[in-house]
Design a protein around this motif. Structure first.
Motif, PDB file in Angstrom:
ATOM      1  N   GLY A 113       0.758  -1.373   0.020  1.00  0.00           N
ATOM      2  CA  GLY A 113      -0.109  -0.007  -0.088  1.00  0.00           C
ATOM      3  C   GLY A 113       0.931   1.212   0.096  1.00  0.00           C
ATOM      4  O   GLY A 113       0.649   2.198  -0.684  1.00  0.00           O
ATOM      5  N   GLY A 114       1.914   1.265   0.931  1.00  0.00           N
ATOM      6  CA  GLY A 114       2.702   2.487   0.816  1.00  0.00           C
ATOM      7  C   GLY A 114       3.494   2.737  -0.439  1.00  0.00           C
ATOM      8  O   GLY A 114       3.720   3.609  -1.081  1.00  0.00           O
ATOM      9  N   SER A 115       3.889   1.549  -1.128  1.00  0.00           N
ATOM     10  CA  SER A 115       4.631   1.620  -2.585  1.00  0.00           C
ATOM     11  C   SER A 115       3.758   2.078  -3.285  1.00  0.00           C
ATOM     12  O   SER A 115       4.198   3.157  -4.180  1.00  0.00           O
ATOM     13  N   VAL A 116       2.495   1.730  -3.693  1.00  0.00           N
ATOM     14  CA  VAL A 116       1.404   2.254  -4.418  1.00  0.00           C
ATOM     15  C   VAL A 116       1.324   3.693  -4.211  1.00  0.00           C
ATOM     16  O   VAL A 116       1.105   4.577  -5.084  1.00  0.00           O
ATOM     17  N   PHE A 117       1.135   3.843  -2.917  1.00  0.00           N
ATOM     18  CA  PHE A 117       0.920   5.606  -2.591  1.00  0.00           C
ATOM     19  C   PHE A 117       1.903   6.415  -2.797  1.00  0.00           C
ATOM     20  O   PHE A 117       1.817   7.491  -3.325  1.00  0.00           O
ATOM     21  N   GLY A 118       3.056   5.898  -2.567  1.00  0.00           N
ATOM     22  CA  GLY A 118       4.373   6.637  -3.124  1.00  0.00           C
ATOM     23  C   GLY A 118       4.675   7.080  -4.531  1.00  0.00           C
ATOM     24  O   GLY A 118       4.883   8.209  -4.774  1.00  0.00           O
ATOM     25  N   VAL A 119       4.262   5.989  -5.322  1.00  0.00           N
ATOM     26  CA  VAL A 119       4.425   6.002  -6.615  1.00  0.00           C
ATOM     27  C   VAL A 119       3.387   6.948  -7.383  1.00  0.00           C
ATOM     28  O   VAL A 119       3.518   7.959  -8.281  1.00  0.00           O
ATOM     29  N   VAL A 120       1.996   7.076  -6.652  1.00  0.00           N
ATOM     30  CA  VAL A 120       0.963   7.759  -7.255  1.00  0.00           C
ATOM     31  C   VAL A 120       1.403   9.372  -6.766  1.00  0.00           C
ATOM     32  O   VAL A 120       1.028  10.279  -7.565  1.00  0.00           O
ATOM     33  N   SER A 121       1.762   9.436  -5.532  1.00  0.00           N
ATOM     34  CA  SER A 121       2.014  10.943  -5.309  1.00  0.00           C
ATOM     35  C   SER A 121       2.947  11.456  -6.002  1.00  0.00           C
ATOM     36  O   SER A 121       2.997  12.692  -6.214  1.00  0.00           O
ATOM     37  N   ALA A 122       4.307  10.729  -6.107  1.00  0.00           N
ATOM     38  CA  ALA A 122       5.320  11.369  -6.716  1.00  0.00           C
ATOM     39  C   ALA A 122       4.944  11.509  -8.241  1.00  0.00           C
ATOM     40  O   ALA A 122       5.095  12.603  -8.818  1.00  0.00           O
ATOM     41  N   SER A 123       4.053  10.796  -8.685  1.00  0.00           N
ATOM     42  CA  SER A 123       3.584  11.046 -10.161  1.00  0.00           C
ATOM     43  C   SER A 123       2.880  12.228 -10.305  1.00  0.00           C
ATOM     44  O   SER A 123       3.041  13.037 -11.174  1.00  0.00           O
ATOM     45  N   LEU A 124       1.803  12.383  -9.534  1.00  0.00           N
ATOM     46  CA  LEU A 124       0.863  13.599  -9.565  1.00  0.00           C
ATOM     47  C   LEU A 124       1.813  14.833  -9.347  1.00  0.00           C
ATOM     48  O   LEU A 124       1.679  15.635  -9.922  1.00  0.00           O
ATOM     49  N   SER A 125       2.774  14.767  -8.501  1.00  0.00           N
ATOM     50  CA  SER A 125       3.403  15.912  -8.071  1.00  0.00           C
ATOM     51  C   SER A 125       4.244  16.189  -9.301  1.00  0.00           C
ATOM     52  O   SER A 125       4.621  17.558  -9.563  1.00  0.00           O
ATOM     53  N   TYR A 126       5.024  15.247  -9.594  1.00  0.00           N
ATOM     54  CA  TYR A 126       5.968  15.667 -11.030  1.00  0.00           C
ATOM     55  C   TYR A 126       5.164  16.068 -11.943  1.00  0.00           C
ATOM     56  O   TYR A 126       5.571  16.979 -12.844  1.00  0.00           O
ATOM     57  N   ALA A 127       3.943  15.666 -12.305  1.00  0.00           N
ATOM     58  CA  ALA A 127       3.141  15.709 -13.515  1.00  0.00           C
ATOM     59  C   ALA A 127       2.610  17.062 -13.459  1.00  0.00           C
ATOM     60  O   ALA A 127       2.507  17.881 -14.411  1.00  0.00           O
TER      61      ALA A 127
END
Length: 168
Positions: A113-127
């Protein structure tokens, strides 16, 4: 945070609001290009038993320095988000796993769950930057020089000691 106090009475002055920043007082007894040199000078004064409670180190000509550490790409962003999320998920999983049986199921769920959350939040921030900030950096607040101030009663003794050692 410290409260401004009078150097003679040790009490807060009249009309001063506790906790608000106040400008430093005293005479300049030395100036140094780096903080470590100013710190070494004050350390020497402490070793020589000067009243260092009357001394202040002041950073002058402040500037914010942003050092670029590298270029950001989608793979770096996603990998960084994955790593950060995995650590956070592992921590939460271990914390909750203490109170549940079997522990490994909660830890594994937290990790995924933490891994998925980390990837999604980093993607949204960078995008959200839309390519306008494709680099990583660190920021620091630094000064052009560091002055040592001393209350007038002991300023001459302190200045003389620093000059004697070539620390002025």
């Amino acid at each position: 945070m410290t409260t401004p106090v009078s150097p003679t009475t040790g009490r807060r002055g009249r009309g001063q609001t506790p906790g608000l920043p106040t400008p430093p007082t005293g005479w300049v007894v030395g100036s140094y290009p780096t903080y470590s040199q100013a710190q070494a000078a004050v350390d020497h004064l402490a070793d020589e038993e000067f009243p260092v409670h009357e001394v202040t180190i002041v950073g002058v000509d402040l500037m914010q320095v942003e050092r670029v550490t590298g270029r950001l790409t989608w793979p770096k962003v996603l990998l960084g988000g994955l790593a950060t999320g995995a650590w956070l998920g592992l921590f939460v999983g271990l914390l909750l796993g203490i109170f549940t049986q079997p522990m490994w199921g909660v830890v594994l769920t937290g990790l995924v769950g933490g891994s998925v959350f980390g990837v999604v939040s980093a993607s949204l921030s960078y995008a959200a930057t839309r390519g306008k900030r494709d680099f990583a950096s660190t920021s620091q607040l630094v000064a052009g020089r560091y002055d040592i101030l001393c209350e007038p009663a002991n300023a001459e003794k302190v200045r003389d000691e620093l000059a004697r050692l070539g620390l002025k």
